[in-house]
Design a protein around this motif. Structure first.
Motif, PDB file in Angstrom:
ATOM      1  N   LEU A 187       0.798  -1.224   0.000  1.00  0.00           N
ATOM      2  CA  LEU A 187       0.000   0.000   0.000  1.00  0.00           C
ATOM      3  C   LEU A 187       0.835   1.280   0.000  1.00  0.00           C
ATOM      4  CD1 LEU A 187      -2.850  -1.018   2.473  1.00  0.00           C
ATOM      5  CD2 LEU A 187      -3.026  -0.679   0.006  1.00  0.00           C
ATOM      6  N   ALA A 188       2.038   1.250   0.538  1.00  0.00           N
ATOM      7  CA  ALA A 188       2.840   2.474   0.630  1.00  0.00           C
ATOM      8  C   ALA A 188       3.406   2.907  -0.714  1.00  0.00           C
ATOM      9  CB  ALA A 188       3.984   2.286   1.623  1.00  0.00           C
ATOM     10  N   THR A 189       3.390   2.008  -1.695  1.00  0.00           N
ATOM     11  CA  THR A 189       4.039   2.304  -2.971  1.00  0.00           C
ATOM     12  C   THR A 189       3.068   2.196  -4.139  1.00  0.00           C
ATOM     13  OG1 THR A 189       4.714  -0.001  -3.358  1.00  0.00           O
ATOM     14  CG2 THR A 189       6.222   1.399  -2.090  1.00  0.00           C
ATOM     15  N   GLN A 190       3.492   2.776  -5.262  1.00  0.00           N
ATOM     16  CA  GLN A 190       2.809   2.624  -6.541  1.00  0.00           C
ATOM     17  C   GLN A 190       3.864   2.245  -7.577  1.00  0.00           C
ATOM     18  OE1 GLN A 190       0.969   6.543  -6.916  1.00  0.00           O
ATOM     19  NE2 GLN A 190      -0.942   5.746  -6.083  1.00  0.00           N
ATOM     20  N   SER A 191       3.427   1.801  -8.748  1.00  0.00           N
ATOM     21  CA  SER A 191       4.415   1.361  -9.732  1.00  0.00           C
ATOM     22  C   SER A 191       3.835   1.344 -11.138  1.00  0.00           C
ATOM     23  CB  SER A 191       4.937  -0.039  -9.374  1.00  0.00           C
ATOM     24  OG  SER A 191       3.875  -0.962  -9.243  1.00  0.00           O
ATOM     25  N   ILE A 192       4.741   1.418 -12.111  1.00  0.00           N
ATOM     26  CA  ILE A 192       4.409   1.202 -13.518  1.00  0.00           C
ATOM     27  C   ILE A 192       5.449   0.246 -14.090  1.00  0.00           C
ATOM     28  CG2 ILE A 192       3.174   3.359 -13.930  1.00  0.00           C
ATOM     29  CD1 ILE A 192       5.751   4.537 -15.076  1.00  0.00           C
ATOM     30  N   SER A 193       5.065  -0.484 -15.133  1.00  0.00           N
ATOM     31  CA  SER A 193       5.947  -1.527 -15.658  1.00  0.00           C
ATOM     32  C   SER A 193       5.815  -1.619 -17.174  1.00  0.00           C
ATOM     33  CB  SER A 193       5.583  -2.875 -15.025  1.00  0.00           C
ATOM     34  OG  SER A 193       6.512  -3.878 -15.385  1.00  0.00           O
ATOM     35  N   ALA A 194       6.956  -1.685 -17.859  1.00  0.00           N
ATOM     36  CA  ALA A 194       6.980  -1.751 -19.324  1.00  0.00           C
ATOM     37  C   ALA A 194       7.411  -3.143 -19.779  1.00  0.00           C
ATOM     38  CB  ALA A 194       7.940  -0.706 -19.888  1.00  0.00           C
ATOM     39  N   PRO A 195       6.784  -3.659 -20.838  1.00  0.00           N
ATOM     40  CA  PRO A 195       7.141  -4.993 -21.327  1.00  0.00           C
ATOM     41  C   PRO A 195       8.460  -4.987 -22.089  1.00  0.00           C
ATOM     42  CG  PRO A 195       5.513  -4.008 -22.774  1.00  0.00           C
ATOM     43  CD  PRO A 195       5.695  -3.049 -21.627  1.00  0.00           C
ATOM     44  N   ILE A 196       9.178  -6.091 -21.984  1.00  0.00           N
ATOM     45  CA  ILE A 196      10.392  -6.336 -22.762  1.00  0.00           C
ATOM     46  C   ILE A 196      10.101  -7.524 -23.668  1.00  0.00           C
ATOM     47  CG2 ILE A 196      12.806  -7.072 -22.653  1.00  0.00           C
ATOM     48  CD1 ILE A 196      12.906  -5.670 -19.880  1.00  0.00           C
ATOM     49  N   PHE A 197      10.350  -7.346 -24.956  1.00  0.00           N
ATOM     50  CA  PHE A 197       9.990  -8.363 -25.934  1.00  0.00           C
ATOM     51  C   PHE A 197      11.225  -9.081 -26.468  1.00  0.00           C
ATOM     52  CE2 PHE A 197       6.547  -5.293 -26.083  1.00  0.00           C
ATOM     53  CZ  PHE A 197       5.420  -6.084 -26.179  1.00  0.00           C
ATOM     54  N   THR A 207      10.001  -2.589 -14.053  1.00  0.00           N
ATOM     55  CA  THR A 207       9.083  -1.871 -13.172  1.00  0.00           C
ATOM     56  C   THR A 207       9.796  -0.782 -12.384  1.00  0.00           C
ATOM     57  OG1 THR A 207       7.795  -3.911 -12.889  1.00  0.00           O
ATOM     58  CG2 THR A 207       7.411  -2.142 -11.295  1.00  0.00           C
ATOM     59  N   ILE A 208       9.191   0.403 -12.341  1.00  0.00           N
ATOM     60  CA  ILE A 208       9.627   1.477 -11.445  1.00  0.00           C
ATOM     61  C   ILE A 208       8.681   1.502 -10.252  1.00  0.00           C
ATOM     62  CG2 ILE A 208       9.887   3.967 -11.131  1.00  0.00           C
ATOM     63  CD1 ILE A 208      10.521   4.225 -14.067  1.00  0.00           C
ATOM     64  N   ILE A 209       9.246   1.601  -9.051  1.00  0.00           N
ATOM     65  CA  ILE A 209       8.454   1.650  -7.820  1.00  0.00           C
ATOM     66  C   ILE A 209       8.756   2.957  -7.094  1.00  0.00           C
ATOM     67  CG2 ILE A 209       7.888   0.471  -5.658  1.00  0.00           C
ATOM     68  CD1 ILE A 209       9.992  -1.419  -8.123  1.00  0.00           C
ATOM     69  N   TRP A 210       7.721   3.643  -6.628  1.00  0.00           N
ATOM     70  CA  TRP A 210       7.939   4.870  -5.871  1.00  0.00           C
ATOM     71  C   TRP A 210       6.969   4.919  -4.689  1.00  0.00           C
ATOM     72  CZ3 TRP A 210       5.365   4.601 -10.473  1.00  0.00           C
ATOM     73  CH2 TRP A 210       4.046   5.066 -10.497  1.00  0.00           C
ATOM     74  N   THR A 211       7.269   5.788  -3.743  1.00  0.00           N
ATOM     75  CA  THR A 211       6.424   5.953  -2.566  1.00  0.00           C
ATOM     76  C   THR A 211       5.276   6.892  -2.898  1.00  0.00           C
ATOM     77  OG1 THR A 211       8.358   5.671  -1.149  1.00  0.00           O
ATOM     78  CG2 THR A 211       6.391   6.602  -0.136  1.00  0.00           C
ATOM     79  N   GLY A 212       4.057   6.413  -2.693  1.00  0.00           N
ATOM     80  CA  GLY A 212       2.885   7.187  -3.077  1.00  0.00           C
ATOM     81  C   GLY A 212       2.766   8.517  -2.365  1.00  0.00           C
TER      82      GLY A 212
END
Length: 242
Positions: A187-197, A207-212
């Motif tokens: 819950l303390a973090t959020q993230s976005i993630s890009a596919p590698i082909f 994936t990048i993770i950061w503190t919300g």
């Protein structure tokens, strides 16, 4: 050869671990590892301080897998991006109905609240990496994976996630160009993630993770999405050369 063998069998060890495994004194292990590095058989992963077998070593083995290629190709790009944005990154692969962290920059990120992440198994449906894997895999592969996940967890459609219905989340991921997680898991973090082909198959996700509390989701997407996607694309292009 004993040092190279144990590093290859364990897919990466710290020098102290190599010394413990082989019984060779640590100063000697360091010298041997540096020699093997000079010959192109091992490389040092500065994010985890582990020595890992290179493609040159792994290609000699019948157990060589695509995931080994992507780990080796991804680490330099992960370190470069991690030093630029400072937030930690994870490289995840789909493994036995979970997302496995194969590489991480948590150890070099000043903003990380986690360490020792490599090897951790994460839920597919509630992580940005898992959602990116499902959203950008070919339709039949994605559908088959979802069926397997639901059968394993004894779930049925419609599937409700912390960020909304599964199909909605995957469609929004495709529109954003990245998998995402606003709520739910960790819950303390959020993230976005890009596919590698590799070819047309999603082989991993970055994936990048950061503190919300430090950065809103929209601000993070605006600042980091394009850089993340470009980094994942460079890793994909590097895989075409091997």
């Amino acid at each position: 050869m004993q040092v190279l063998q144990v590093v290859n069998q364990r897919n990466g060890l710290k020098a102290a671990e190599v010394a413990a495994e082989t019984g060779i004194p640590r100063p000697t292990v360091y010298r041997l590892l540096e020699t093997l590095e000079g010959l192109g058989f091992v490389g040092r992963d500065h994010s985890s301080d582990k020595w890992r077998p290179t493609l040159q070593t792994k290609s000699l083995s019948s157990g060589f897998r695509d995931e080994d290629w992507v780990s080796q190709s991804a680490v330099p790009e992960m370190v470069r991006l991690g030093r630029e944005i400072l937030w930690p990154l994870d490289l995840v692969i789909f493994n036995d109905h979970r997302m496995e962290i194969r590489e991480s920059t948590h150890n070099i990120s000043p903003y990380s609240i986690d360490h020792g992440m490599v090897g951790l198994m994460l839920p597919v449906l509630e992580t940005a990496g898992g959602r990116a894997y499902l959203a950008f895999s070919q339709e039949e592969e994605s559908a088959q994976t979802i069926r397997g996940l639901l059968a394993k967890e004894r779930q049925t459609h419609p599937v409700m996630l912390s960020d909304g219905p599964l199909e909605y989340v995957l469609e929004q991921s495709r529109k954003l160009g990245v998998g995402f997680r606003r709520e739910g898991y960790r819950l303390a973090t959020q993230s976005i993630s890009a596919p590698i082909f590799r070819d047309t198959r999603v082989i991993a996700c970055l994936t990048i993770i950061w503190t919300g509390s430090a950065l809103s989701f929209d601000s993070a997407v605006e600042r980091y999405r394009d850089k993340l996607v470009a980094t994942a694309r460079r890793i994909s292009l590097a895989l075409e050369q091997v």
